[in-house]
Each structure stands twice: as C-alpha cells, then as structure tokens.
Write a protein that holds these residues in place. Structure first.
Motif, PDB file in Angstrom:
ATOM      1  N   VAL A 170       0.838  -1.198   0.000  1.00  0.00           N
ATOM      2  CA  VAL A 170       0.000   0.000   0.000  1.00  0.00           C
ATOM      3  C   VAL A 170       0.877   1.253   0.000  1.00  0.00           C
ATOM      4  CG1 VAL A 170      -1.710   1.313   1.312  1.00  0.00           C
ATOM      5  CG2 VAL A 170      -1.863  -1.194   1.200  1.00  0.00           C
ATOM      6  N   GLN A 171       0.525   2.218  -0.802  1.00  0.00           N
ATOM      7  CA  GLN A 171       1.236   3.498  -0.841  1.00  0.00           C
ATOM      8  C   GLN A 171       0.435   4.548  -0.071  1.00  0.00           C
ATOM      9  OE1 GLN A 171       1.793   4.152  -5.080  1.00  0.00           O
ATOM     10  NE2 GLN A 171       3.889   3.386  -4.928  1.00  0.00           N
ATOM     11  N   ALA A 172       1.085   5.202   0.889  1.00  0.00           N
ATOM     12  CA  ALA A 172       0.440   6.239   1.694  1.00  0.00           C
ATOM     13  C   ALA A 172       1.319   7.479   1.717  1.00  0.00           C
ATOM     14  CB  ALA A 172       0.193   5.734   3.112  1.00  0.00           C
ATOM     15  N   HIS A 173       0.681   8.653   1.647  1.00  0.00           N
ATOM     16  CA  HIS A 173       1.428   9.911   1.645  1.00  0.00           C
ATOM     17  C   HIS A 173       1.877  10.309   3.040  1.00  0.00           C
ATOM     18  CE1 HIS A 173       0.286  10.374  -2.515  1.00  0.00           C
ATOM     19  NE2 HIS A 173      -1.002  10.336  -2.204  1.00  0.00           N
ATOM     20  N   ASP A 174       1.069  10.002   4.059  1.00  0.00           N
ATOM     21  CA  ASP A 174       1.391  10.365   5.430  1.00  0.00           C
ATOM     22  C   ASP A 174       0.594   9.465   6.359  1.00  0.00           C
ATOM     23  OD1 ASP A 174      -1.237  11.336   5.368  1.00  0.00           O
ATOM     24  OD2 ASP A 174      -0.620  13.418   5.108  1.00  0.00           O
ATOM     25  N   THR A 196       4.375   0.278   1.312  1.00  0.00           N
ATOM     26  CA  THR A 196       5.600   0.153   0.518  1.00  0.00           C
ATOM     27  C   THR A 196       6.696   1.057   1.067  1.00  0.00           C
ATOM     28  OG1 THR A 196       4.754   1.838  -0.998  1.00  0.00           O
ATOM     29  CG2 THR A 196       4.387  -0.468  -1.595  1.00  0.00           C
ATOM     30  N   ASP A 197       6.317   2.225   1.555  1.00  0.00           N
ATOM     31  CA  ASP A 197       7.266   3.175   2.146  1.00  0.00           C
ATOM     32  C   ASP A 197       6.724   3.631   3.493  1.00  0.00           C
ATOM     33  OD1 ASP A 197       9.141   3.475  -0.158  1.00  0.00           O
ATOM     34  OD2 ASP A 197       7.326   4.261  -1.125  1.00  0.00           O
ATOM     35  N   PRO A 198       7.547   3.568   4.543  1.00  0.00           N
ATOM     36  CA  PRO A 198       7.065   3.938   5.873  1.00  0.00           C
ATOM     37  C   PRO A 198       6.749   5.422   5.973  1.00  0.00           C
ATOM     38  CG  PRO A 198       9.441   3.543   5.908  1.00  0.00           C
ATOM     39  CD  PRO A 198       8.967   3.140   4.551  1.00  0.00           C
ATOM     40  N   VAL A 199       5.857   5.745   6.916  1.00  0.00           N
ATOM     41  CA  VAL A 199       5.465   7.129   7.170  1.00  0.00           C
ATOM     42  C   VAL A 199       5.687   7.451   8.642  1.00  0.00           C
ATOM     43  CG1 VAL A 199       3.766   7.158   5.313  1.00  0.00           C
ATOM     44  CG2 VAL A 199       3.048   6.509   7.625  1.00  0.00           C
ATOM     45  N   SER A 200       5.821   8.722   8.938  1.00  0.00           N
ATOM     46  CA  SER A 200       6.033   9.163  10.318  1.00  0.00           C
ATOM     47  C   SER A 200       4.712   9.506  10.981  1.00  0.00           C
ATOM     48  CB  SER A 200       6.961  10.385  10.345  1.00  0.00           C
ATOM     49  OG  SER A 200       7.057  10.909  11.649  1.00  0.00           O
ATOM     50  N   PHE A 201       4.524   8.992  12.203  1.00  0.00           N
ATOM     51  CA  PHE A 201       3.383   9.355  13.030  1.00  0.00           C
ATOM     52  C   PHE A 201       3.767  10.385  14.090  1.00  0.00           C
ATOM     53  CE2 PHE A 201       1.422   5.823  11.037  1.00  0.00           C
ATOM     54  CZ  PHE A 201       0.075   5.775  11.375  1.00  0.00           C
ATOM     55  N   GLY A 202       5.054  10.660  14.232  1.00  0.00           N
ATOM     56  CA  GLY A 202       5.512  11.573  15.263  1.00  0.00           C
ATOM     57  C   GLY A 202       5.876  10.898  16.565  1.00  0.00           C
TER      58      GLY A 202
END
Length: 273
Positions: free
Chosen positions: A17-21, A86-92
């Motif tokens: 899955v691709q996610a922007h944030d 597919t690419d990790p995102v930051s949750f803070g």
C-alpha cells in the motif's frame, strides 16, 4: 485462532500500500473496514481524530501502529484490518517511527474482540514476525505468520532474567509497599492499544509466577483517573501519561507495547525486585 480469523479476514488485508502520510495510512486501513461493511467511512475519521487529540500513542512497537476509536454509530461490527506500506510514514512517535505496518480495529463493545486481540498481540509481539509480515506476498501468508507466532509459548527473552525471577517474592510478602493486586494499562479508548499492553504485561506476570496475585485492567484515560487509587501502578504511553498527569501512584511509560523485556524492567523498578 477462530476469533482472529473471524475479524481479520482475507479481504481486510492489503500489501504494498502506498500512503502519503500517517492520515493516509489510517484511511487505507480504515477503508478496508468500510469496504467489508464493518464500518461507515466516518469511523476512519474518528480514528484519525483520536491521534490528533491524544498524539501518536497508537504506535505500539517499532514500525507498527494500531489505529482505533471508541465504539460509535459508525461501527457495524467488530473487525480488524491490516496493511503493509511500501514506504514507511512518520506518526511523530519519538522511538517507534517510521511506520509501515498498520492494523485497524472497529469494536462494537469492549469485550467481543478480546480473544482475537490476544492472538494478534502474540503475533505482533515478535520483531521477527513483524519483519516477516512486511515481506509477506499474500493474505494467506499474513494469517499463517500470526497464527504460527500465537501458537508458540511466549516468555522473556533474557534467560538470566527469567532464572533470577523464578525465586522472586510475591507482591504480597510485605517486602515493599503492600500490593492492592491491580495494575492498569491505559490508552485513549481502553479497548485497543491498552489491550496490547495488558496482554504483554500478563505474559511477564505469568513468567514471574505472579499472575495468581495480580489483576491487569485495560482502561481509558477517564476511567483510569477514577480507578488509580485502587491500583499499584499504571503502564501507558508517553502521550497518555502526560494527559493523565500525577495520579498519586507510580506510572511508567512503555515505548514498545509488545516488549516483555521493557515491561519486565518497569515492574522490577516499581516492585523493587
């Protein structure tokens, strides 16, 4: 494992899955709940709002988030979804970012999902299994990995720690402050991340031989304030600890809700063992 299979079905698992944030990641996980008639779309926004209000407490382990909100009219049935990005995102989150594994829960009540959560927490409690989930190529493989991890006995990883704790005193021996026999695990809603923490804590207490003396209760921030006077201590996330403030009992922040070693160390400090 039937309870988990009833909630985490093949059509609620998505890989690559691709996610922007982080909001987009939750929307993807929530979308699987909506598309399988477990929720209305509004529930996904409630999960996002929970993070906006309480902070990234849902990031329960390195690279792993567990999105959820309170039961509401947007929830049709109790269900779980799981996505791998597919690419990790930051949750803070200060130590567990970035995230590429997101699980979402919709619950109609506080109890229906307890058995499934026990299985899931065992499955996600292993860093090795979490890494394997990220490499999985099918929903079948995801379910098989979680099932396999849940079937294996779980204990503390440090053999020396376990050996020493075999002879530990019970919390009722009077060697420290007398125990009230209750530990609270706390999250914003009392039915998601706090259950992960409760399950891991109970594994540690089993390993110590203290389970017969102690009750662990997963609860929300409001209830925790009322129950704190009856508890020995509180285990929670950094964000929730700040929201709770000083309740007059020991409170310990746990970064990795699936780590028996981290919880073992916190309990040793609290109970002076």
């Amino acid at each position: 494992m039937d309870a988990l299979h009833d909630l985490l079905t093949h059509d609620r698992i998505a890989l690559g899955v691709q996610a922007h944030d982080w909001r987009d990641a939750i929307r993807h996980a929530g979308g699987l709940l909506t598309s399988t008639d477990a929720t209305d779309a509004g529930y996904t926004e409630e999960m996002i709002e929970a993070v906006e209000v309480n902070g990234p407490y849902i990031v329960i382990a390195p690279g792993t988030a567990f999105a959820h909100a309170r039961p509401s009219g947007s929830v049709h049935r109790t269900a779980l979804s799981l996505i791998v990005l597919t690419d990790p995102v930051s949750f803070g989150h200060p130590s567990n970012d970035p995230v590429d594994l997101v699980v979402a829960l919709s619950a109609t009540d506080p109890d229906t999902h307890l058995a499934a959560m026990k299985t899931l927490s065992r499955g996600l409690g292993s860093g090795e299994i979490r890494a394997a989930l990220r490499r999985a190529s099918s929903a079948d493989e995801v379910i098989a990995l979680i099932d396999g991890a849940a079937e294996r006995p779980r204990s503390l990883h440090d053999e020396e720690t376990t050996r020493r704790e075999t002879h530990a005193p019970s919390p009722h021996t009077g060697e420290t402050v007398p125990s009230k026999g209750l530990i609270l695990t706390v999250c914003g809603n009392g039915l998601g991340t706090s259950l992960f923490l409760k399950n891991t804590l109970e594994d540690v207490l089993d390993d110590w031989g203290w389970s017969r003396y102690m009750t662990v209760e997963a609860t929300d921030t409001i209830s925790a304030k009322g129950k704190s006077g009856d508890a020995d201590c509180i285990l929670t996330s950094g964000e929730i600890a700040r929201a709770l403030g000083d309740l007059g009992v020991p409170m310990r922040v746990i970064s990795n809700f699936t780590s028996t070693d981290e919880i073992d160390a916190a309990l040793r400090e609290i109970y002076a063992v």
